[in-house]
Design a protein around this motif. Structure first.
Motif, mmCIF file in Angstrom:
data_model
loop_
_atom_site.group_PDB
_atom_site.id
_atom_site.type_symbol
_atom_site.label_atom_id
_atom_site.label_comp_id
_atom_site.label_asym_id
_atom_site.label_seq_id
_atom_site.Cartn_x
_atom_site.Cartn_y
_atom_site.Cartn_z
ATOM 1 N N SER A 23 0.848 -1.194 0.000
ATOM 2 C CA SER A 23 0.000 0.000 0.000
ATOM 3 C C SER A 23 0.881 1.240 0.000
ATOM 4 O O SER A 23 1.608 1.487 0.965
ATOM 5 C CB SER A 23 -0.910 -0.004 1.243
ATOM 6 O OG SER A 23 -1.683 1.176 1.310
ATOM 7 N N LEU A 24 0.817 2.028 -1.067
ATOM 8 C CA LEU A 24 1.691 3.196 -1.201
ATOM 9 C C LEU A 24 0.976 4.525 -0.969
ATOM 10 O O LEU A 24 1.618 5.509 -0.616
ATOM 11 C CB LEU A 24 2.330 3.225 -2.601
ATOM 12 C CG LEU A 24 3.256 2.074 -2.974
ATOM 13 C CD1 LEU A 24 3.810 2.287 -4.382
ATOM 14 C CD2 LEU A 24 4.385 1.909 -1.967
ATOM 15 N N HIS A 25 -0.328 4.578 -1.192
ATOM 16 C CA HIS A 25 -1.049 5.851 -1.103
ATOM 17 C C HIS A 25 -2.239 5.681 -0.166
ATOM 18 O O HIS A 25 -3.335 5.307 -0.581
ATOM 19 C CB HIS A 25 -1.508 6.293 -2.496
ATOM 20 C CG HIS A 25 -1.928 7.730 -2.558
ATOM 21 N ND1 HIS A 25 -1.294 8.670 -3.335
ATOM 22 C CD2 HIS A 25 -2.915 8.401 -1.912
ATOM 23 C CE1 HIS A 25 -1.881 9.852 -3.178
ATOM 24 N NE2 HIS A 25 -2.878 9.712 -2.318
ATOM 25 N N ASP A 26 -2.009 5.991 1.097
ATOM 26 C CA ASP A 26 -2.987 5.726 2.157
ATOM 27 C C ASP A 26 -2.826 6.813 3.213
ATOM 28 O O ASP A 26 -1.796 6.895 3.882
ATOM 29 C CB ASP A 26 -2.708 4.340 2.750
ATOM 30 C CG ASP A 26 -3.895 3.735 3.453
ATOM 31 O OD1 ASP A 26 -4.837 4.471 3.778
ATOM 32 O OD2 ASP A 26 -3.861 2.508 3.710
ATOM 33 N N HIS A 27 -3.846 7.671 3.365
ATOM 34 C CA HIS A 27 -3.767 8.807 4.277
ATOM 35 C C HIS A 27 -4.192 8.423 5.698
ATOM 36 O O HIS A 27 -5.263 7.830 5.885
ATOM 37 C CB HIS A 27 -4.664 9.945 3.790
ATOM 38 C CG HIS A 27 -4.174 10.622 2.558
ATOM 39 N ND1 HIS A 27 -3.404 11.766 2.599
ATOM 40 C CD2 HIS A 27 -4.330 10.321 1.237
ATOM 41 C CE1 HIS A 27 -3.120 12.150 1.355
ATOM 42 N NE2 HIS A 27 -3.671 11.292 0.509
ATOM 43 N N LEU A 28 -3.376 8.811 6.666
ATOM 44 C CA LEU A 28 -3.687 8.506 8.064
ATOM 45 C C LEU A 28 -5.010 9.132 8.490
ATOM 46 O O LEU A 28 -5.840 8.476 9.124
ATOM 47 C CB LEU A 28 -2.557 9.013 8.968
ATOM 48 C CG LEU A 28 -2.715 8.736 10.470
ATOM 49 C CD1 LEU A 28 -2.698 7.238 10.748
ATOM 50 C CD2 LEU A 28 -1.610 9.436 11.268
ATOM 51 N N ASP A 29 -5.215 10.401 8.145
ATOM 52 C CA ASP A 29 -6.441 11.079 8.555
ATOM 53 C C ASP A 29 -7.628 10.707 7.681
ATOM 54 O O ASP A 29 -8.743 11.185 7.897
ATOM 55 C CB ASP A 29 -6.252 12.602 8.579
ATOM 56 C CG ASP A 29 -5.665 13.154 7.294
ATOM 57 O OD1 ASP A 29 -5.313 12.351 6.413
ATOM 58 O OD2 ASP A 29 -5.556 14.387 7.167
ATOM 59 N N GLY A 30 -7.414 9.816 6.724
ATOM 60 C CA GLY A 30 -8.500 9.304 5.910
ATOM 61 C C GLY A 30 -8.786 7.845 6.186
ATOM 62 O O GLY A 30 -9.559 7.219 5.461
ATOM 63 N N GLY A 31 -8.180 7.299 7.258
ATOM 64 C CA GLY A 31 -8.336 5.876 7.535
ATOM 65 C C GLY A 31 -8.753 5.559 8.954
ATOM 66 O O GLY A 31 -8.405 4.512 9.495
ATOM 67 N N LEU A 32 -9.510 6.461 9.584
ATOM 68 C CA LEU A 32 -9.949 6.229 10.958
ATOM 69 C C LEU A 32 -11.191 5.331 10.993
ATOM 70 O O LEU A 32 -12.055 5.419 10.107
ATOM 71 C CB LEU A 32 -10.294 7.543 11.666
ATOM 72 C CG LEU A 32 -9.137 8.385 12.197
ATOM 73 C CD1 LEU A 32 -8.342 9.009 11.068
ATOM 74 C CD2 LEU A 32 -9.655 9.473 13.143
ATOM 75 N N ARG A 33 -11.283 4.526 12.028
ATOM 76 C CA ARG A 33 -12.496 3.739 12.245
ATOM 77 C C ARG A 33 -13.590 4.683 12.764
ATOM 78 O O ARG A 33 -13.334 5.473 13.683
ATOM 79 C CB ARG A 33 -12.240 2.643 13.273
ATOM 80 C CG ARG A 33 -11.173 1.636 12.875
ATOM 81 C CD ARG A 33 -10.829 0.714 14.026
ATOM 82 N NE ARG A 33 -9.761 -0.225 13.683
ATOM 83 C CZ ARG A 33 -9.183 -1.040 14.552
ATOM 84 N NH1 ARG A 33 -9.554 -1.022 15.841
ATOM 85 N NH2 ARG A 33 -8.223 -1.866 14.164
ATOM 86 N N PRO A 34 -14.794 4.612 12.213
ATOM 87 C CA PRO A 34 -15.865 5.498 12.679
ATOM 88 C C PRO A 34 -16.106 5.424 14.189
ATOM 89 O O PRO A 34 -16.337 6.459 14.832
ATOM 90 C CB PRO A 34 -17.086 5.008 11.891
ATOM 91 C CG PRO A 34 -16.495 4.513 10.602
ATOM 92 C CD PRO A 34 -15.207 3.846 11.022
ATOM 93 N N ALA A 35 -16.010 4.239 14.761
ATOM 94 C CA ALA A 35 -16.215 4.108 16.213
ATOM 95 C C ALA A 35 -15.141 4.869 16.976
ATOM 96 O O ALA A 35 -15.421 5.488 18.018
ATOM 97 C CB ALA A 35 -16.215 2.637 16.613
ATOM 98 N N THR A 36 -13.927 4.835 16.480
ATOM 99 C CA THR A 36 -12.835 5.568 17.123
ATOM 100 C C THR A 36 -13.062 7.069 17.017
ATOM 101 O O THR A 36 -12.804 7.815 17.971
ATOM 102 C CB THR A 36 -11.494 5.186 16.478
ATOM 103 O OG1 THR A 36 -11.240 3.797 16.705
ATOM 104 C CG2 THR A 36 -10.341 6.009 17.055
ATOM 105 N N ILE A 37 -13.543 7.527 15.877
ATOM 106 C CA ILE A 37 -13.831 8.953 15.711
ATOM 107 C C ILE A 37 -14.826 9.418 16.772
ATOM 108 O O ILE A 37 -14.636 10.461 17.406
ATOM 109 C CB ILE A 37 -14.389 9.230 14.303
ATOM 110 C CG1 ILE A 37 -13.327 8.944 13.244
ATOM 111 C CG2 ILE A 37 -14.874 10.685 14.197
ATOM 112 C CD1 ILE A 37 -13.844 9.017 11.822
ATOM 113 N N ILE A 38 -15.859 8.638 16.990
ATOM 114 C CA ILE A 38 -16.877 9.014 17.976
ATOM 115 C C ILE A 38 -16.287 9.081 19.375
ATOM 116 O O ILE A 38 -16.520 10.035 20.129
ATOM 117 C CB ILE A 38 -18.056 8.024 17.923
ATOM 118 C CG1 ILE A 38 -18.788 8.157 16.576
ATOM 119 C CG2 ILE A 38 -19.030 8.269 19.082
ATOM 120 C CD1 ILE A 38 -19.827 7.083 16.324
#
Length: 371
Positions: A23-38
């Motif tokens: 995986s070469l193009h994967d953004h950290l701030d675009g890969g959060l689990r929705p439950a974690t965001i909450i």
């Protein structure tokens, strides 16, 4: 060849999820689990549009499916807001790598912009350290469970701010401590790599590799600037390089094309294209060709010999995984395991690793695909 609810499918009797991937193009701030965001939002006092994790996942996908990169980027306001503490960054990075492991990834590069994560009082250096801590925790846990994975940081500068040289120096200072390369992110159109030339000059002097977002929201001039001003070794997306390829006819099953100088240079020098099919649809990057995966010029570029790689871009916004992106391409273009292996080998060859480690990665892929 149906794709199941987890995005997996079986090709030639093999589950795609079980295959080794890069995986070469994967953004950290675009890969959060929705439950974690909450959970992180509650702790930080940040409002969320949905209280249920599944509903929040639906909200991200709905908001991101706009056909505009500018609108797509607005969804990051929420994820960035909950990534402003050491604990939050470490948790997000740890879970990010855990999700890569679950997806069969053996090598990944995670890109993110530290300058967007200092509103809570962290220094740039502290932010990078927090992310590295989370990465290493997950790598160690994976090794204990029998899955070897390595993840490197791509330190990104925002192309519309004036901190690129500072961020470039930050990235180089973390060389051999977790950072493997540099990137620029944010609004592409109107903010060419030439605007950050001083930072790229510094990186070149330090022999520190860069990949540059180009050929997504802007066209051939953006790609040209990425190569000339940014000294890009890879193109972030780069899908609009297809604008420099004219299809002039067909001879049976073969497409006859005429290459522009830029397209020929990118192809002949095997400069990897970090293509992200689902994201490219959402942001309108392939609007010139159509609005479905079948319209994506991925297969044209592949058949013409470009170094195509497959990526997720933002797992949360596109509600996807690397397995799902490969499954979509296989379903659409009738790819077999040989094709999917070729994409992984392209990615391994383009990884920001020493040649010896890239060769080891290629061996891992070949063994995993049964070669």
């Amino acid at each position: 060849m149906p794709i199941d609810q987890n995005g997996d499918t079986t090709i030639e009797g093999v589950s795609l999820r079980s295959l080794p991937k890069v995986s070469l193009h994967d953004h950290l701030d675009g890969g959060l689990r929705p439950a974690t965001i909450i959970e992180l939002a509650d702790a930080a006092g940040v409002a969320v549009p949905e209280r249920d994790a599944a509903a929040l996942g639906d909200w991200f996908a709905r908001q991101a499916d706009s056909g505009s990169l500018v609108e797509y980027l607005k969804t990051f306001d929420l994820t960035i807001a909950v990534m402003q503490t050491r604990a939050g960054l470490t948790r997000v990075a740890r879970e990010f790598v855990e999700d890569l492991v679950a997806d069969g990834v053996v090598y990944g590069e995670v890109r993110w912009a530290p300058e967007q994560h200092v509103a809570g009082g962290l220094s740039l250096d502290e932010a990078v350290a927090a992310v590295q801590d989370g990465i290493e925790q997950a790598e160690d846990a994976a090794a204990s469970a029998g899955h070897d994975i390595r993840v490197g940081q791509l330190i990104s500068a925002m192309r519309h701010t004036d901190r690129s040289l500072q961020i470039a120096k930050l990235a180089v200072s973390w060389r051999d401590r977790g950072a493997v390369g540099f990137d620029i992110a944010g609004p592409e159109d109107g903010f060419p790599p030439a605007r950050l030339r001083e930072a790229f000059d510094y990186l070149a002097g330090q022999f520190f590799p860069a990949t540059v977002h180009a050929g997504e929201a802007a066209g051939l001039d953006s790609i040209r600037s990425a190569l000339l001003d940014g000294r890009a070794l890879r193109l972030g997306h780069g899908v609009r390089i297809a604008e420099d390829v004219d299809v002039v006819g067909e001879d049976g099953d073969e497409v006859q094309v005429r290459f522009g100088d830029l397209a020929r240079w990118v192809r002949d020098r095997e400069i990897p294209l970090e293509l992200s099919p689902s994201s490219n649809l959402q942001t309108g990057a392939i609007a010139a060709w159509g609005t479905t995966v079948a319209d994506h010029p991925f297969d044209l570029l592949y058949q013409l010999g470009f170094a195509v790689t497959v990526n997720v871009d933002n797992r949360t916004m596109s509600r996807t995984s690397l397995t799902r992106e490969l499954a979509l391409l296989a379903e659409t273009f009738d790819y077999g395991l040989d094709d999917l292996e070729a994409f992984q080998l392209n990615a391994a060859a383009g990884a920001f690793l020493p040649i010896e480690e890239r060769e080891e990665l290629i061996d891992i892929i070949a063994a995993g695909f049964g070669r």
